[in-house]
Design a protein around this motif. Structure first.
Motif, PDB file in Angstrom:
ATOM      1  N   PRO A 110       7.555  -3.266 -37.352  1.00 26.16           N
ATOM      2  CA  PRO A 110       6.377  -3.266 -38.222  1.00 26.16           C
ATOM      3  C   PRO A 110       5.701  -4.625 -38.415  1.00 26.16           C
ATOM      4  O   PRO A 110       4.862  -4.772 -39.293  1.00 26.16           O
ATOM      5  N   GLU A 111       6.038  -5.591 -37.584  1.00 27.15           N
ATOM      6  CA  GLU A 111       5.436  -6.911 -37.701  1.00 27.15           C
ATOM      7  C   GLU A 111       4.038  -6.905 -37.098  1.00 27.15           C
ATOM      8  O   GLU A 111       3.803  -6.334 -36.037  1.00 27.15           O
ATOM      9  N   PHE A 112       3.102  -7.522 -37.810  1.00 31.12           N
ATOM     10  CA  PHE A 112       1.726  -7.693 -37.355  1.00 31.12           C
ATOM     11  C   PHE A 112       1.017  -6.371 -37.076  1.00 31.12           C
ATOM     12  O   PHE A 112       0.471  -6.141 -35.993  1.00 31.12           O
ATOM     13  N   ARG A 113       1.048  -5.491 -38.069  1.00 29.99           N
ATOM     14  CA  ARG A 113       0.158  -4.341 -38.026  1.00 29.99           C
ATOM     15  C   ARG A 113      -1.274  -4.855 -38.200  1.00 29.99           C
ATOM     16  O   ARG A 113      -1.524  -5.745 -38.988  1.00 29.99           O
ATOM     17  N   GLY A 114      -2.204  -4.264 -37.464  1.00 31.28           N
ATOM     18  CA  GLY A 114      -3.587  -4.673 -37.656  1.00 31.28           C
ATOM     19  C   GLY A 114      -4.283  -5.104 -36.388  1.00 31.28           C
ATOM     20  O   GLY A 114      -3.854  -4.790 -35.280  1.00 31.28           O
ATOM     21  N   ALA A 115      -5.368  -5.878 -36.559  1.00 34.11           N
ATOM     22  CA  ALA A 115      -6.342  -6.105 -35.487  1.00 34.11           C
ATOM     23  C   ALA A 115      -6.030  -7.262 -34.548  1.00 34.11           C
ATOM     24  O   ALA A 115      -6.612  -7.337 -33.466  1.00 34.11           O
ATOM     25  N   SER A 116      -5.152  -8.192 -34.935  1.00 34.42           N
ATOM     26  CA  SER A 116      -4.949  -9.394 -34.104  1.00 34.42           C
ATOM     27  C   SER A 116      -3.463  -9.716 -33.920  1.00 34.42           C
ATOM     28  O   SER A 116      -3.035 -10.837 -34.191  1.00 34.42           O
ATOM     29  N   PRO A 117      -2.664  -8.774 -33.427  1.00 30.48           N
ATOM     30  CA  PRO A 117      -1.219  -9.017 -33.359  1.00 30.48           C
ATOM     31  C   PRO A 117      -0.807 -10.119 -32.393  1.00 30.48           C
ATOM     32  O   PRO A 117       0.163 -10.837 -32.653  1.00 30.48           O
ATOM     33  N   ILE A 118      -1.515 -10.264 -31.289  1.00 33.22           N
ATOM     34  CA  ILE A 118      -1.125 -11.269 -30.293  1.00 33.22           C
ATOM     35  C   ILE A 118      -1.402 -12.668 -30.828  1.00 33.22           C
ATOM     36  O   ILE A 118      -0.534 -13.557 -30.811  1.00 33.22           O
ATOM     37  N   GLN A 119      -2.611 -12.885 -31.325  1.00 34.46           N
ATOM     38  CA  GLN A 119      -2.951 -14.186 -31.893  1.00 34.46           C
ATOM     39  C   GLN A 119      -2.076 -14.523 -33.101  1.00 34.46           C
ATOM     40  O   GLN A 119      -1.641 -15.665 -33.270  1.00 34.46           O
ATOM     41  N   SER A 120      -1.804 -13.500 -33.909  1.00 35.72           N
ATOM     42  CA  SER A 120      -1.014 -13.738 -35.118  1.00 35.72           C
ATOM     43  C   SER A 120       0.417 -14.134 -34.796  1.00 35.72           C
ATOM     44  O   SER A 120       1.020 -14.941 -35.515  1.00 35.72           O
ATOM     45  N   ALA A 121       0.984 -13.583 -33.735  1.00 38.76           N
ATOM     46  CA  ALA A 121       2.344 -13.957 -33.336  1.00 38.76           C
ATOM     47  C   ALA A 121       2.405 -15.423 -32.923  1.00 38.76           C
ATOM     48  O   ALA A 121       3.339 -16.151 -33.278  1.00 38.76           O
ATOM     49  N   ILE A 122       1.391 -15.894 -32.188  1.00 35.44           N
ATOM     50  CA  ILE A 122       1.350 -17.303 -31.793  1.00 35.44           C
ATOM     51  C   ILE A 122       1.116 -18.189 -33.005  1.00 35.44           C
ATOM     52  O   ILE A 122       1.766 -19.227 -33.178  1.00 35.44           O
ATOM     53  N   LEU A 123       0.184 -17.785 -33.864  1.00 36.72           N
ATOM     54  CA  LEU A 123      -0.100 -18.562 -35.078  1.00 36.72           C
ATOM     55  C   LEU A 123       1.139 -18.750 -35.937  1.00 36.72           C
ATOM     56  O   LEU A 123       1.348 -19.811 -36.529  1.00 36.72           O
ATOM     57  N   ALA A 124       1.971 -17.711 -35.992  1.00 34.96           N
ATOM     58  CA  ALA A 124       3.166 -17.757 -36.838  1.00 34.96           C
ATOM     59  C   ALA A 124       4.323 -18.493 -36.170  1.00 34.96           C
ATOM     60  O   ALA A 124       5.393 -18.631 -36.774  1.00 34.96           O
ATOM     61  N   GLY A 125       4.126 -18.950 -34.946  1.00 36.71           N
ATOM     62  CA  GLY A 125       5.190 -19.674 -34.248  1.00 36.71           C
ATOM     63  C   GLY A 125       6.326 -18.780 -33.780  1.00 36.71           C
ATOM     64  O   GLY A 125       7.451 -19.254 -33.576  1.00 36.71           O
ATOM     65  N   LYS A 126       6.054 -17.500 -33.584  1.00 39.10           N
ATOM     66  CA  LYS A 126       7.091 -16.573 -33.130  1.00 39.10           C
ATOM     67  C   LYS A 126       7.514 -16.907 -31.700  1.00 39.10           C
ATOM     68  O   LYS A 126       6.708 -17.336 -30.879  1.00 39.10           O
ATOM     69  N   ARG A 127       8.770 -16.675 -31.424  1.00 38.18           N
ATOM     70  CA  ARG A 127       9.278 -16.922 -30.079  1.00 38.18           C
ATOM     71  C   ARG A 127       9.323 -15.640 -29.244  1.00 38.18           C
ATOM     72  O   ARG A 127       9.487 -15.696 -28.029  1.00 38.18           O
ATOM     73  N   HIS A 128       9.191 -14.500 -29.908  1.00 42.98           N
ATOM     74  CA  HIS A 128       9.185 -13.223 -29.193  1.00 42.98           C
ATOM     75  C   HIS A 128       8.105 -12.308 -29.751  1.00 42.98           C
ATOM     76  O   HIS A 128       7.742 -12.398 -30.920  1.00 42.98           O
TER      77      HIS A 128
END
Length: 308
Positions: A110-128
């Motif tokens: 359920p992480e990053f539901r919504g319109a910009s999941p790819i950008q949001s993962a990078i913004l949050a510093g996610k590794r996966h």
């Protein structure tokens, strides 16, 4: 099993192509209406529309799909597969398909539901990150999950690059999901709503770079916004787009935030609130995308200059 595919941007093209190449019966494609593109604002079909037309599949461009229930029902499909379609589906639309509506979402729900999941993962510093195939329901991206494909976010990877990789992963995931649905093997896993996070549509206003932040945060923003809407700041009275960056170390300097401390063929090193960031690709207003070596050779930026 007759399939309707709904998608719009380039990200959804590989999933559609994969379904066609695997021999699944895609009877129709639904996409957003043509949009004005370029300085002349020419009406241009979506990438998914062009792909479908090339394959000889009927294309429907509903301004509002919620108002076109009878037209969608008349397609006579068993299942709908959606991928970055861009419109909210109503219960009336969902009820048309006896085998359900299934969505390919570019995050580990359920992480990053919504319109910009790819950008949001990078913004949050996610590794996966990854792609989740879920059954669509009225609440946003909250449906039960059929399968998940996980991948690593590479160091310095931009939004554009990660989107391309995830599009290919989505293509495999969609084909696997359709095979399962066709066999009736649709055991799903509930999402943990308590762990859900949400992301909004990214705009140019979100792309301003603040060098008072940590080097990691600055690099994440630059990479998350590349190539569009493109992270930017001011430089000598003009806007400059920053298109790729990595945090780095640099010793022996009392620079202020935003100050350039070194310019080499390997990058433009800028002081941040914590540590330094190495900008390796950028674009001046009205110019083309430049690598650090071009910036260095052209002497466009020098140590002591400042990004605001």
């Amino acid at each position: 099993m007759k399939i309707v595919f709904a998608g719009t941007p380039e990200f959804a093209v590989l999933p559609l192509k994969a379904l066609i190449q695997k021999g699944f019966d895609v009877v129709a494609v639904i996409t957003q209406a043509d949009k004005p593109v370029g300085r002349k604002a020419r009406l241009t079909p979506s990438p998914v529309a062009l792909c479908a037309e090339e394959a000889g599949i009927p294309v429907y461009k509903f301004e509002r799909i919620r108002n076109c229930v009878q037209e969608v029902r008349s397609l006579g499909a068993d299942v709908m597969v959606t991928c970055a379609y861009g419109q909210i589906l109503t219960q009336q639309i969902l009820d048309i398909f006896p085998m359900g509506v299934w969505n390919a979402h570019a995050s580990l729900l359920p992480e990053f539901r919504g319109a910009s999941p790819i950008q949001s993962a990078i913004l949050a510093g996610k590794r996966h990150t990854g792609v989740t195939i879920m059954k669509t329901e009225l609440a946003m991206d909250s449906g039960d999950m059929l399968l998940v494909k996980k991948c690593e976010i590479l160091e310095g990877e931009t939004y554009g690059e990660l989107s391309q990789r995830l599009s290919a992963i989505a293509a495999d995931a969609v084909c696997e999901a359709v095979s399962l649905i066709e066999k009736g093997d649709t055991a799903t896993i509930l999402q943990d709503d308590s762990a859900a996070s949400y992301c909004k549509k990214i705009t140019k206003a979100d792309a301003v770079v603040d060098f008072n932040l940590s080097a990691e945060d600055v690099a994440n923003k630059i990479n998350a916004m590349s190539p569009n809407p493109a992270a930017y700041c001011n430089f000598k009275g003009s806007s400059v787009n920053l298109l790729r960056a990595l945090p780095c170390t640099y010793g022996g300097n009392n620079a202020v935030c935003g100050e350039v401390v070194s310019v080499t063929k390997n990058g433009v090193i800028v002081k941040c609130g914590e540590s330094y960031v190495n900008v390796t690709e950028l674009q001046f207003a009205g110019g083309k995308r430049l690598k650090a070596a071009d910036v260095c050779n052209g002497r466009k930026i020098a140590a002591g200059d400042r990004f605001d």
